[in-house]
Design a protein around this motif. Structure first.
Motif, mmCIF file in Angstrom:
data_model
loop_
_atom_site.group_PDB
_atom_site.id
_atom_site.type_symbol
_atom_site.label_atom_id
_atom_site.label_comp_id
_atom_site.label_asym_id
_atom_site.label_seq_id
_atom_site.Cartn_x
_atom_site.Cartn_y
_atom_site.Cartn_z
ATOM 1 N N SER A 1 0.850 -1.189 0.000
ATOM 2 C CA SER A 1 0.000 0.000 0.000
ATOM 3 C C SER A 1 0.884 1.237 0.000
ATOM 4 N N ASN A 2 0.346 2.319 -0.541
ATOM 5 C CA ASN A 2 1.158 3.549 -0.596
ATOM 6 C C ASN A 2 0.311 4.776 -0.292
ATOM 7 N N TYR A 3 0.957 5.755 0.319
ATOM 8 C CA TYR A 3 0.268 6.944 0.833
ATOM 9 C C TYR A 3 1.124 8.179 0.583
ATOM 10 N N GLN A 4 0.453 9.270 0.249
ATOM 11 C CA GLN A 4 1.191 10.517 0.114
ATOM 12 C C GLN A 4 1.642 10.997 1.495
ATOM 13 N N GLY A 5 2.864 11.522 1.560
ATOM 14 C CA GLY A 5 3.389 12.067 2.816
ATOM 15 C C GLY A 5 4.058 13.411 2.551
ATOM 16 N N GLU A 6 3.833 14.345 3.438
ATOM 17 C CA GLU A 6 4.366 15.705 3.244
ATOM 18 C C GLU A 6 5.881 15.684 3.008
ATOM 19 N N VAL A 7 6.298 16.443 2.006
ATOM 20 C CA VAL A 7 7.732 16.536 1.706
ATOM 21 C C VAL A 7 8.324 17.675 2.545
#
Ligand SMILES: Cc1cc2nc3c(=O)[nH]c(=O)nc-3n(C[C@H](O)[C@H](O)[C@H](O)COP(=O)(O)O)c2cc1C
Length: 166
Positions: free
Chosen positions: A110-116
């Motif tokens: 699974s993959n999730y956006q994370g703040e850069v």
């Protein structure tokens, strides 16, 4: 059944997802940073997470996965600055799958956006690489991620995997 949730996280995004997954597991379980464990022996199911760095898993993650996943049952979770629907995620996620030993059983990915982090945006924006400058321009849109929706989706992922193996 013993479950390990382990993760590498430099700015806490992957740790938040790991924590959500851990909360959903209702059996014997351990929660550890990837650099705290020597190997994956003694666990029946392993949830293992890390950030995408420079278009794939970092070299230390690749080495760990290559050396420790023989015959293991693994669910991978990754975070990245890009939106989940981006086409360019496909080869990055393939690299994550391919980093496992060929005898490992991949239960899910699974993959999730994370703040850069701002320092990463600043450094990418100065790069000679056009792609990295493009990412620098897009990255502020990742602010606040992973949000509640993504945390909920990580919990759902944990439930699905545990249903599959019990
Ligand atoms: C050195 C470095 C390289 C990165 N490269 C990418 C990348 O290629 N693609 C992407 O979508 N995000 C990239 N990111 C952003 C991270 O994957 C994202 O912010 C992730 O959620 C960070 O997770 P963490 O807080 O658990 O470390 C990079 C971040 C760093 C620090």
């Amino acid at each position: 059944m013993k479950v390990l949730v382990t993760y590498l996280s430099r700015t806490n995004n992957t740790r938040k997802i790991a924590q959500a997954i851990f909360e959903e597991i209702k059996t014997d379980k351990e929660f550890k940073k990837l650099d705290e464990i020597e190997n994956l022996n003694g666990y029946d199911i392993i949830f293992l997470g890390f950030p995408i760095e420079n278009f794939g898993p970092s070299d230390d993650v690749k080495v760990f996965l290559a050396n420790n996943t023989s015959n293991k049952r693994i669910a991978l979770f990754v975070t990245h600055g890009s939106p989940e629907f981006s086409d360019y995620l496909t080869p990055w996620l393939d690299q994550c799958r391919n980093a496992l030993d060929s005898s490992a059983e991949l239960l899910g990915l699974s993959n999730y956006q994370g703040e850069v982090a701002q320092r990463v945006i600043d450094s990418m924006s100065k790069s000679d690489n056009q792609m990295l400058r493009y990412f620098a321009k897009e990255s502020p849109k990742s602010k606040g991620q992973p949000d509640e929706k993504r945390i909920e989706s990580a919990k759902e992922f944990a439930r699905e995997i545990m249903k599959k193996v019990t």
